[in-house]
Each structure stands twice: as structure tokens, then as C-alpha cells.
Scaffold this active site. Sequence first.
Site, PDB file in Angstrom:
ATOM      1  N   ASP A   1       1.249  -0.265  -2.654  1.00 33.54           N
ATOM      2  CA  ASP A   1       0.562  -1.544  -2.502  1.00 33.54           C
ATOM      3  C   ASP A   1       0.242  -1.863  -1.042  1.00 33.54           C
ATOM      4  O   ASP A   1       1.005  -1.502  -0.150  1.00 33.54           O
ATOM      5  CB  ASP A   1       1.455  -2.683  -3.026  1.00 33.54           C
ATOM      6  CG  ASP A   1       1.380  -2.806  -4.529  1.00 33.54           C
ATOM      7  OD1 ASP A   1       0.875  -1.881  -5.180  1.00 33.54           O
ATOM      8  OD2 ASP A   1       1.837  -3.841  -5.037  1.00 33.54           O
ATOM      9  N   ASP A   2      -0.839  -2.599  -0.856  1.00 29.33           N
ATOM     10  CA  ASP A   2      -1.246  -3.231   0.409  1.00 29.33           C
ATOM     11  C   ASP A   2      -2.007  -2.269   1.336  1.00 29.33           C
ATOM     12  O   ASP A   2      -1.785  -1.079   1.307  1.00 29.33           O
ATOM     13  CB  ASP A   2      -0.059  -3.815   1.190  1.00 29.33           C
ATOM     14  CG  ASP A   2       0.764  -4.799   0.372  1.00 29.33           C
ATOM     15  OD1 ASP A   2       0.322  -5.159  -0.731  1.00 29.33           O
ATOM     16  OD2 ASP A   2       1.839  -5.187   0.858  1.00 29.33           O
TER      17      ASP A   2
ATOM     18  N   HIS B   1      -6.023  -4.992  -5.300  1.00 32.05           N
ATOM     19  CA  HIS B   1      -4.820  -5.795  -5.018  1.00 32.05           C
ATOM     20  C   HIS B   1      -5.225  -7.122  -4.366  1.00 32.05           C
ATOM     21  O   HIS B   1      -4.496  -7.648  -3.546  1.00 32.05           O
ATOM     22  CB  HIS B   1      -3.879  -4.980  -4.128  1.00 32.05           C
ATOM     23  CG  HIS B   1      -2.485  -5.518  -4.000  1.00 32.05           C
ATOM     24  ND1 HIS B   1      -1.772  -6.041  -5.055  1.00 32.05           N
ATOM     25  CD2 HIS B   1      -1.653  -5.611  -2.924  1.00 32.05           C
ATOM     26  CE1 HIS B   1      -0.564  -6.419  -4.626  1.00 32.05           C
ATOM     27  NE2 HIS B   1      -0.482  -6.185  -3.341  1.00 32.05           N
TER      28      HIS B   1
ATOM     29  N   HIS C   1      -4.664 -11.055  -0.342  1.00 34.88           N
ATOM     30  CA  HIS C   1      -3.227 -10.926  -0.611  1.00 34.88           C
ATOM     31  C   HIS C   1      -2.512 -12.281  -0.689  1.00 34.88           C
ATOM     32  O   HIS C   1      -1.303 -12.383  -0.536  1.00 34.88           O
ATOM     33  CB  HIS C   1      -2.519 -10.003   0.386  1.00 34.88           C
ATOM     34  CG  HIS C   1      -1.259  -9.410  -0.181  1.00 34.88           C
ATOM     35  ND1 HIS C   1      -0.037 -10.057  -0.161  1.00 34.88           N
ATOM     36  CD2 HIS C   1      -1.037  -8.239  -0.817  1.00 34.88           C
ATOM     37  CE1 HIS C   1       0.871  -9.295  -0.757  1.00 34.88           C
ATOM     38  NE2 HIS C   1       0.283  -8.200  -1.164  1.00 34.88           N
TER      39      HIS C   1
ATOM     40  N   HIS D   1       5.652   0.429  -0.630  1.00 36.09           N
ATOM     41  CA  HIS D   1       4.689  -0.132   0.334  1.00 36.09           C
ATOM     42  C   HIS D   1       4.580   0.810   1.531  1.00 36.09           C
ATOM     43  O   HIS D   1       4.935   0.445   2.644  1.00 36.09           O
ATOM     44  CB  HIS D   1       5.148  -1.516   0.790  1.00 36.09           C
ATOM     45  CG  HIS D   1       5.161  -2.530  -0.302  1.00 36.09           C
ATOM     46  ND1 HIS D   1       6.189  -2.633  -1.214  1.00 36.09           N
ATOM     47  CD2 HIS D   1       4.263  -3.481  -0.646  1.00 36.09           C
ATOM     48  CE1 HIS D   1       5.930  -3.618  -2.068  1.00 36.09           C
ATOM     49  NE2 HIS D   1       4.765  -4.144  -1.754  1.00 36.09           N
TER      50      HIS D   1
END
Length: 231
Positions: free
Chosen positions: A45-46, A97, A101, A193
Amino acid sequence: MVSLLLVVALAAGLWQLSKARSFQLFGDIVSQVETSEKLIALTFDDGPWNADITDQVLDTLNQHQVKATFYLNGKGMASNPNATSSIIGHGHEIGNHSYSHDRLVFKTPTEIAYEIETTNQLIRSAGYEGDITFRPPYGKKLFVLPHYLSQQDIVTVMWSIEPETYSEINKSSESIAEFVIEQSKPGAIILLHVLGSKNTHARDALPSIIDGLKQDGFEFVTVSELLEKKS
Ligand SMILES: [Zn+2]
């Protein structure tokens, strides 16, 4: 007094609902897939935030011949187009995603549409042609977001293994790898992550996670490949 208790209970219920991993009010949500095949998905993620870190992760995946699924932020892709193209060029799966955020609860339908569509457009304009699933920032969703996603036929993908959430586990790459290998089962979805500059333990754990799971007989697949096994 009774009404205050009711409000508190309702708020607590909404909070639980907003972070539930396998239930939402509208549309498909998946946190793992029931299968007897030893398939497992690595999801990151991210970002992307940094070209060097992205290259480092891509090198590790390349060396181990593993395809992963990257849930990227529109904001990260817009400021790091080369890192985005690199991930796509290496044949990994890309998921949405959100753009900002932010927590996507108590947002208007217009704000939700912007978060999803701007990010999808960035993914497409970077050259990605596969299916795009969605992972909510912080795993948070309530009413408007699931409703929008279900109307657009976009599947919400959560996770079943999240080592970095526990401070005791997140303290070293060894404990992260050990936790992931112990918790893994057929159809599991691992969340890490690895593109963050501070997430060195998770990044360093990657080779041991991949080697350990391969030794246990697991095969790495992307989220879309795993979803094909869903009954
Ligand atoms: Zn995130």
C-alpha cells in the site's frame, strides 16, 4: 441518559462497521479467498513516493520472480510518474488506493468520485491495462464509498495478514517475516507498506517472507489471479 447511551452505542457500531474487513453495506469486499490451493497474494500500500526505494523493491521481486499487487495513491503517481511506469513495466498489478489517502468516510459522492476516478485515470494513463480493484485508505469505508464502488463494479480488497500493525512485530524484519510465514494460509492476502521511506523493516523482510513461503509450498499470485479462485 438512555439517548446518550444509544448515541454512544451507535457511534461505536459505525466505527466497527467502518473498519470491518469482510463486510460492507454495498458491493463485493474480499479480505482473503477460500481455496485449497497454496496461493497467496503480496500487496503493498501507498506511494509511490521515491524512485530509489521503488527500484529496490522491484529488484527484490525480480530476483525472486514474484508478482505483487501495488495499491497506489493518485497523489504519489502524479508526483512520481517514472516510479509508477517502472512498477507497471515489471508486470505487477496496480490497484487504486485513493488520490489523497484521506479517510474516505463522511465524504460527499462528488469527493468520493474524484478520489476514485482521478486515480484510475492516472493508472490507465501510465499504461496499466489490467483489472483495477480498490483498497480504502486505513481500511475505512462506510456508506458513500461502498455504494459508489458497487455502482462502478469495483471490488473492495482488504487483507488478512498485517504485521506492521503490531508494534511488537514491527520492531524488526525478522519478526515481520516470522509473523507473516506463521499466519499464512491458502488464499491469504498479505499487507505491507514497503514503498515508505520509514518502512525499512517491512522492506528488509521481503526476501525472507518470499523464501519462507516458497519453502512452505506457496505460490505468489496477484489479487486478480486470487479473485479468480473465488467461488
Ligand atoms: Zn494506505
